[in-house]
Design an enzyme around this catalytic site. Structure first.
Site, PDB file in Angstrom:
ATOM      1  CG  HIS A   1      77.054   4.943  10.981  1.00  0.00           C
ATOM      2  ND1 HIS A   1      78.175   5.652  11.370  1.00  0.00           N
ATOM      3  CD2 HIS A   1      77.468   3.666  10.792  1.00  0.00           C
ATOM      4  CE1 HIS A   1      79.212   4.837  11.420  1.00  0.00           C
ATOM      5  NE2 HIS A   1      78.833   3.637  11.073  1.00  0.00           N
TER       6      HIS A   1
ATOM      7  CG  HIS B   1      92.178 -18.004  37.743  1.00  0.00           C
ATOM      8  ND1 HIS B   1      91.872 -18.846  36.702  1.00  0.00           N
ATOM      9  CD2 HIS B   1      91.009 -17.805  38.402  1.00  0.00           C
ATOM     10  CE1 HIS B   1      90.585 -19.156  36.743  1.00  0.00           C
ATOM     11  NE2 HIS B   1      90.033 -18.535  37.760  1.00  0.00           N
TER      12      HIS B   1
ATOM     13  NE  ARG C   1      94.765 -16.903  47.726  1.00  0.00           N
ATOM     14  CZ  ARG C   1      95.110 -18.193  47.732  1.00  0.00           C
ATOM     15  NH1 ARG C   1      96.129 -18.598  46.997  1.00  0.00           N
ATOM     16  NH2 ARG C   1      94.433 -19.073  48.432  1.00  0.00           N
TER      17      ARG C   1
ATOM     18  CD  GLU D   1      83.759 -11.528  35.439  1.00  0.00           C
ATOM     19  OE1 GLU D   1      83.144 -11.590  34.350  1.00  0.00           O
ATOM     20  OE2 GLU D   1      83.921 -12.511  36.176  1.00  0.00           O
TER      21      GLU D   1
ATOM     22  CG  HIS E   1      75.051   0.299   9.237  1.00  0.00           C
ATOM     23  ND1 HIS E   1      74.434   0.285  10.472  1.00  0.00           N
ATOM     24  CD2 HIS E   1      76.391   0.309   9.486  1.00  0.00           C
ATOM     25  CE1 HIS E   1      75.366   0.289  11.417  1.00  0.00           C
ATOM     26  NE2 HIS E   1      76.551   0.302  10.847  1.00  0.00           N
TER      27      HIS E   1
ATOM     28  CB  SER F   1      88.105 -13.501  46.561  1.00  0.00           C
ATOM     29  OG  SER F   1      87.801 -14.847  46.796  1.00  0.00           O
TER      30      SER F   1
ATOM     31  CG  ASP G   1      68.910  -6.188  15.286  1.00  0.00           C
ATOM     32  OD1 ASP G   1      68.271  -6.993  15.971  1.00  0.00           O
ATOM     33  OD2 ASP G   1      68.394  -5.489  14.399  1.00  0.00           O
TER      34      ASP G   1
END
Lengths: 663, 663
Positions: free
Chosen positions: A27, A467, A514, A405, A258, A378, A154
Site C-alpha cells: 500500500h 444471550h 451465573r 465490549e 491505495h 453481573s 477513513d
C-alpha cells in the site's frame, strides 16, 4: 548540504513506493500521503530514542492505518533503530523480513502495536493513554509523562470500534492522546462520498474532543496543529487534509494508489515530480544524516529521564511494574485463599468465586486495572479497594467502560502493550462475539489481558438464545495463543486466575457461570492442578469402563453421573478439563495416563459440556459420546433448560448406558 | 367510560411490571419508561394491522433495546394480535411461552426482528429501510410506502455498530427511518455519566440526521416529535427524555428498575402512584377496548392497500418477490453456467468464480442486492448490471457499504427480514470476526443472507497474520443454522451459490480464495453434488488405504497427493467437503459410504484444510491425520507460505506415508 523538510518526507515516499514495487504487493498511497505529517511528528514532536526503544517514558506512536506499514518501517530505518535495515525494507513482505505486510509488534521495536484490522489501533491507543495517565497518577511526572500519537485513516474512523474508543477517550479526557486523521477522501472502492457523508470533525467535537485542521502537505501548518493538539487538555483530532499517493503524477488522489504498486512508469514520474533522484533503497547522505539527527534528539531526553527517574523513591516499584513480573506475593495469597476454600467449601457461582479471588489478587497486585462493559454487578469484577478510574481520578483501578465490549477489549490490549498495568475486564460470554477481534489481536500480539466472561451457558436461563453462548467457548479455543479457562468450582477458579495472571505472553479467557456450583475440590494438593489443563478428579472404583471429560458447570454433573454408574458396577474416571491449551502442552506420558490409548470399545470416553460438541471428538474419539448443545438455546429458568437439553444425572447415565450396551 | 392516554400507557406499565415479577426475572424499567412513547406510536403513527401481520406494506417496528421485551408483548396483546395471549404474558420467560426473555421473530408475528444484542436492532432497521426504498423504487408507491420505527436505548447508542448504522442511514438519506431514543440517562452500572459524556444529538446531526427532542412522558410532545420525524426527509432521531421505571415511587429514575423485578411493595406503590387498580394481568374493559380500537385502525388501511395493490401491473412480480421464492429460472441458469464450465474448464480464484456465477444470478434474479464493505474489487461482488444503490438511486442493486462490516451484515439481516430482496455482501473472511455477531443473529432469526468472504486462508499471502483467517472457517461452522460453504473450484462455487440462494431459512457463508485454483470437476453430473455437503471426487484405484477429506483450495492438493500415492500403490479416495452442515443432514447410508465404519488402522483418514485442525477429528477419528494450521499465519508470498506450513504435495505425501508406516 542540509536537507529540507521535503527531502525528509520524500525519503519516506521513495522507500515506500520502491518497497511496494519490489514486493509487487502493498500500500504505497498512505505513506506517500502522510509522509509530511510523519516527518513533522518524528522530527519535532514525538519523544523517542531509537537506541532505547524500551524507554518507559517514550511517546507511543500507533499506525492505526496499518496497511501503510511502509511508513513506520521507513521511519524506524531513517531515525536509526537497530531494525529494520535497508535490506529488511528491500525484503518488505518477504519470508523472514521483519517488514511484514502489516506492522507486527513482536517483530520490530518501535512498532507499539500490531495493526491492520481497522479501528483497533486507535482503540488500543486509548488504552495506552489510559495506562499512561494511571501510571502518572501512581508514580508521578518524573517517571511517567508522555503522549500517545495515532495515525488513522477513513477506514479507522468508519469502523464501529472508533465510536467506542472515541467515546471512552472523550469521557476520560485523555488529553495526552492525539490522533492524526489522514483526511484523503479516498477508500478502496473510490471517493469517500460513495459511502459516507459524515462531518467527522463535528462528531469528534460532539464526543468531547478538541479538533484542529491543517493541510497535510504544509509542514508549518502540521507543526502548528500538533502544537495545538499538545496544548489542549482534551484528546485531539488533527484533521490533516491530504492527497493519497502524494507525488504520483497520474495516480495521486485516487484509490489506484491505495493497495497496489504504482508501476515502473508512475514511479519514474513520481521521482521527477518530487525531484528525488536517488536509486531505489538509497537515501542520500545528507537526508539520512538529517533523519538520524532527528532520531538522536531523544538520546539526551532519555538519559536525562533515566538519571532523574532512578533517584525517585518510586523507582523500584515503577521498574517492577514495568517489568511485568507479578512476584511471589500473588501466588502465596492465592494458595492461602485456596487453603481457606479447602477448609470451608462453598457452593457458589464461579463468577462469585472470581470476585472472591479478585479480592485477593487486587490486594496482592497493585498493577491490576479492572472493569466491565456495563455489567459490573453481573460480572463481579469490582472489588472494594480499587477506586474508580475517571477524568478526575486516574489513580482509580476500576473502569466503567460503558456498553463498549470491543472498545474495552482493545483498550485492555493497549494497556498491556503499554506495560506497567495488568488489565482485566468483564462482559457476558456471548458478547465475546463483539470483542472477539480484539481478543484475537491480543493473542497475536502476545499480550496479557484477562477477559472475564460470565453467564457462560444456558445456565443463565431466562434471557434466552440471544444471550446464551453455545459455540463461544469452543470458538475461543480455536484462536491461537489464547488460554481459555472454564473452571468447575471456586478452587479451580482461583487456580485459573493465577495461571491467567502468570501468562505474560498470552491473553486468557475465564468462562464463568451465573448459577451456583458445588465445590468439587475439597482436599488440599501441592501445586496448581489446573496448570496441567486437565486432571483426574475421580478415579474409577469398579473396573474402569468410562472416562468422563467435563468442564466448568458440567464437572459436577459428570461426578454425579459417575457416582450413579459406580453404584451399578460401572467404573468411571472423571477428568476435569479447565484448559485445553494447557493440556495440549503436557508431556505425552501425562496425557496418556489420563486418556489411555486403548480400544475405545473397552473404555468409553464421554465429554460433557453445555456447548457445541464440535471439537470434542479429538478427545473422545470416533466411538465416544459427546454430550453438548448443537442448536441455539431457549428462554426459560435454568433448571428447566438443563433438563430440556439433557444435562441431568439421569439423562447422562441413560445415554452412557445406551452407548455401553451398543458397543 | 373512555380511556385516557395515561390509562393506555399504564396498561403497558402494569403488564410489564407484573410479568417480570411473576417470572422473577426481566427488565421492567424500559417498558415503564417508554410506555408513553409506545402508546403514541401505536395509537397514532404506526401503520399496522394486527389481523394481517404479514401485510407487506406495514410499518416495521424494531425494539432495538430488546431487553424491554415486555413492551412489545404488551403492545401485541393490547392491540389485538392473535398472540401473545394474556396467558402467554403470565408465562413470560417460562418454557413454551412465545414471550421469551428477548423478542424472537420466529416466535411471534409482529416481532420484526430478534433483538437483545445491543445496537443490532437499529442496524437491522437500517436494512429494512433500505429494502423499503428499494422496493418502492422498483414497484411504486401504491405497493410500497411505509416507515421503519426503532426504539433504542443508551446501550444501543454506545455500541460501535450504531456508528456504522447511523453513518449508512445518514449517507443514504433514509428519511423513512425514525429512531426513538429512550434518553433515560441510566445504564446497568448507574448514571450514564459514569461512562459517557457524548452529545448524542450533535453526533447524529453530524451524520446527516434530523434530530428532534421531546419529553417522553408528554403525549402531545411525543406526537409532535413523531410528526416532525415523519415530515423531515432525513432519518430522524427522536430524543425522548424519559424516566426509567416511570411510576415506581422509590426506584424510578434509577438502574434498580433496569433488570430486576420491582418487588411486591414497589409494585403496590406503583399501582397507587399511577392510579392503576386492576389486578395483575387484568386490563379494564374500557382500556382494552380503546387499545383494540387503536389496533383496528389498520384494518381499513390494509384492506384498501390490498385492493389497490392487486390492481397494479407490478402486483405479480411484487408478490413473487415478497414470497421469497426464487423460481426455476435461477436453477436453470446456474446449470447452464456449470455446463459451460464443464465444456471449457477454467483455472481461477473462487472469488472470481463467484463473480462469474453472480453474473448469472443477478441476471436471473431481480431480487438480489449486493454489496461490499469497501472491498468491491477484491470480493468480486459487483456485476455490471446492478446499478448503485444511493440516495439518488434507490433502484440500484449494489451497495457501497463503506468500511462497516458489522453494519453491513446487520443491514443484510434487516433486508432479509423485511422481505422482497435477497441480500449478499462481501468482505475478507478474516473480518467475519467483525460481523460475526450479525452472522449469528441472522442464523438465529432464520434469515437468508449470503456472506461472501474472500481471501480465505494463508493463500492471501503478503498481508500477513492480521489478515489471514486460520480459525474463521471452523468457528463459523460452530454457529447453529448457518451453512458454511468452502468450494474447491468454479463448479462447486456455482453449486454453492445455488444452495445459498435456495436456503430460505438459514444464512450462508461462502469462503473463497484470493488465489487461482484448477478446476477439479470436469465431467457433467445430474444434480448438485455440493448439496450432499461432501462427495467422493475420486475413488481409489489401488486397494484403498487412505481417504482424504479436503475443502476449498486444499482439494486439488489432496488430489495431487492421492495421485502420487496411487503411483506408489497406495489407493486413495478423495472426498471434497464443501459444506459440513449439509453432509451432517445426509442419511447414514450415504455418510457410511463415504466414510466406512472400518478399523482406522485399515483405512487412514486424512483431513487437509488450511485452517485450525480443531473439529476435524470428528471425521478423521482418533488415529486420523489432520493437516492444518494451528498457529497464526505470516507475511510472505502465498506459495512460500503454503510450503512453510506444509501444504505441498510432497509434504502431504510424506506425512501420510509416515502415518501409514506407524500404524
Amino acid at each position: 548540504m542540509t536537507a529540507s523538510h521535503n527531502d525528509l518526507a520524500n525519503a519516506i515516499r521513495a522507500l515506500s513506493m520502491d518497497a511496494v514495487q519490489a514486493a509487487n504487493s502493498g500500500h504505497p498511497g498512505m505513506p506517500m500521503g502522510m509522509a509530511d505529517a510523519a516527518t513533522v511528528l518524528f522530527t519535532k514532536h514525538l519523544k523517542y530514542d531509537p537506541t532505547r526503544p524500551d524507554w518507559a517514558d517514550r511517546d507511543r506512536f500507533v499506525l492505526s492505518a496499518g496497511h501503510g506499514s511502509m511508513l513506520i518501517y521507513s521511519l524506524l530505518y531513517l531515525t536509526g533503530y537497530a531494525a529494520p535495515t535497508i535490506d529488511d525494507i528491500r525484503n518488505f513482505r518477504q519470508t523472514g523480513s521483519p517488514c511484514a505486510g502489516h506492522p507486527e509488534n513482536f517483530l520490530l521495536d518501535g512498532v507499539e502495536a500490531t495493526t491492520g484490522p481497522l479501528g483497533q489501533g486507535l482503540a488500543m491507543a486509548v488504552g495506552m493513554a489510559m495506562a499512561e495517565r494511571h501510571l502518572n497518577a501512581r508514580f508521578g511526572d518524573a517517571l511517567v509523562d508522555h503522549r500517545t500519537w495515532v495515525l488513522a485513516g477513513d477506514g479507522c474512523l468508519m469502523e464501529g470500534i472508533n465510536h467506542e474508543a472515541v467515546g471512552l477517550a472523550g469521557h476520560l479526557q485523555l488529553g495526552r492522546l492525539n490522533v492524526i486523521w489522514d483526511d484523503n477522501r479516498i477508500t478502496i472502492d473510490g471517493p469517500t462520498d460513495l459511502s459516507t457523508s459524515e462531518d467527522i470533525k463535528a462528531r469528534y467535537a460532539a464526543t468531547g474532543w478538541h479538533v484542529v485542521e491543517c493541510d497535510a502537505h504544509d509542514a508549518g501548518a502540521l507543526d502548528a496543529a500538533m502544537k495545538a493538539a499538545k496544548a489542549d487538555p482534551r484528546p485531539s483530532l488533527i484533521a490533516a487534509r491530504s492527497i493519497i499517493g502524494y507525488g504520483a503524477p497520474t495516480k495521486q488522489g485516487t484509490s489506484a494508489t491505495h493497495g497496489a504498486p504504482l508501476g515502473p512508469d508512475e514511479i519514474a514520474g513520481t521521482r521527477d515530480a518530487l525531484g528525488w533522484n536517488a536509486e531505489p533503497f538509497v537515501i542520500p547522505d545528507n537526508v539520512l544524516s538529517a533523519w538520524r539527527s532527528a532520531g538522536e534528539r531523544g538520546a539526551e531526553m532519555s538519559a536525562s529521564w533515566r538519571s532523574k527517574a532512578e533517584r525517585q523513591p518510586e523507582w523500584d516499584d515503577f521498574s517492577a511494574a514495568m517489568s511485568g513480573e507479578i512476584g511471589d506475593a500473588l501466588e502465596t495469597a492465592i494458595e492461602a485463599h485456596i487453603a481457606g476454600l479447602i477448609d470451608a467449601p462453598v457452593k457458589e457461582a464461579t463468577r462469585k468465586s472470581s470476585e472472591e479471588t479478585l479480592k485477593v489478587v487486587n490486594a496482592a497486585l497493585a498493577n491490576t486495572i479492572g472493569g466491565s462493559a456495563d455489567l459490573t454487578g453481573s460480572n463481579n469484577t469490582r472489588t472494594a479497594d480499587l477506586g474508580i478510574f475517571s477524568a478526575e481520578n486516574y489513580a482509580g483501578r476500576y473502569v466503567y467502560y460503558g456498553i463498549r465490549e470491543f472498545g474495552m477489549a482493545a483498550a485492555m490490549n493497549g494497556m498491556a502493550l503499554h506495560g506497567g498495568v495488568i488489565p482485566y475486564g468483564g462482559t457476558f460470554l456471548i458478547f465475546s462475539d463483539y470483542s472477539r477481534p480484539a481478543i484475537r489481536l491480543g493473542a497475536l500480539q502476545q499480550t496479557r489481558a484477562v477477559h472475564v466472561l460470565t453467564h457462560d451457558s444456558i445456565g443463565l436461563g431466562e434471557d434466552g438464545p440471544t444471550h446464551q453462548p453455545v459455540e463461544q467457548v469452543m470458538t475461543l479455543r480455536a484462536i491461537p495463543n489464547l488460554n481459555v479457562f472454564r473452571p468447575a468450582d471456586a478452587v479451580e477458579t482461583a487456580e485459573c486466575w493465577a495461571l491467567a495472571l502468570q501468562s505474560k505472553e498470552a491473553p486468557s479467557v475465564l468462562a464463568l457461570t451465573r448459577q451456583g456450583l458445588p465445590q468439587m475440590r475439597k482436599e488440599g494438593v501441592v501445586g496448581n492442578l489446573s496448570s496441567r489443563g486437565a486432571y483426574r478428579l475421580k478415579a474409577a472404583d469398579a473396573e474402569r469402563k468410562v472416562i468422563f471429560l467435563a468442564t466448568g458447570s458440567e464437572v459436577h454433573l459428570a461426578m454425579n453421573a459417575a457416582a450413579q454408574l459406580e453404584n451399578e458396577g460401572v467404573g468411571c474416571d472423571v477428568i476435569s478439563m479447565p484448559c485445553w491449551e494447557l493440556f495440549r502442552q503436557q508431556p505425552d506420558s501425562y496425557r496418556r495416563d489420563l486418556l489411555p490409548d486403548v480400544d475405545p470399545s473397552r473404555i468409553l470416553r464421554v465429554s460433557i459440556e453445555a456447548g457445541v460438541t464440535l471439537g470434542w471428538a479429538e478427545y473422545t474419539m470416533a466411538n465416544g459420546l459427546n454430550i453438548g448443545i448443537d442448536s441455539f438455546g431457549a428462554s426459560a429458568p435454568a433448571s428447566e433448560l438443563f433438563e430440556k437439553f439433557g444435562f441431568t444425572t439421569d439423562a447422562v447415565v441413560s445415554r452412557v448406558k445406551d452407548k455401553l450396551n451398543k458397543s
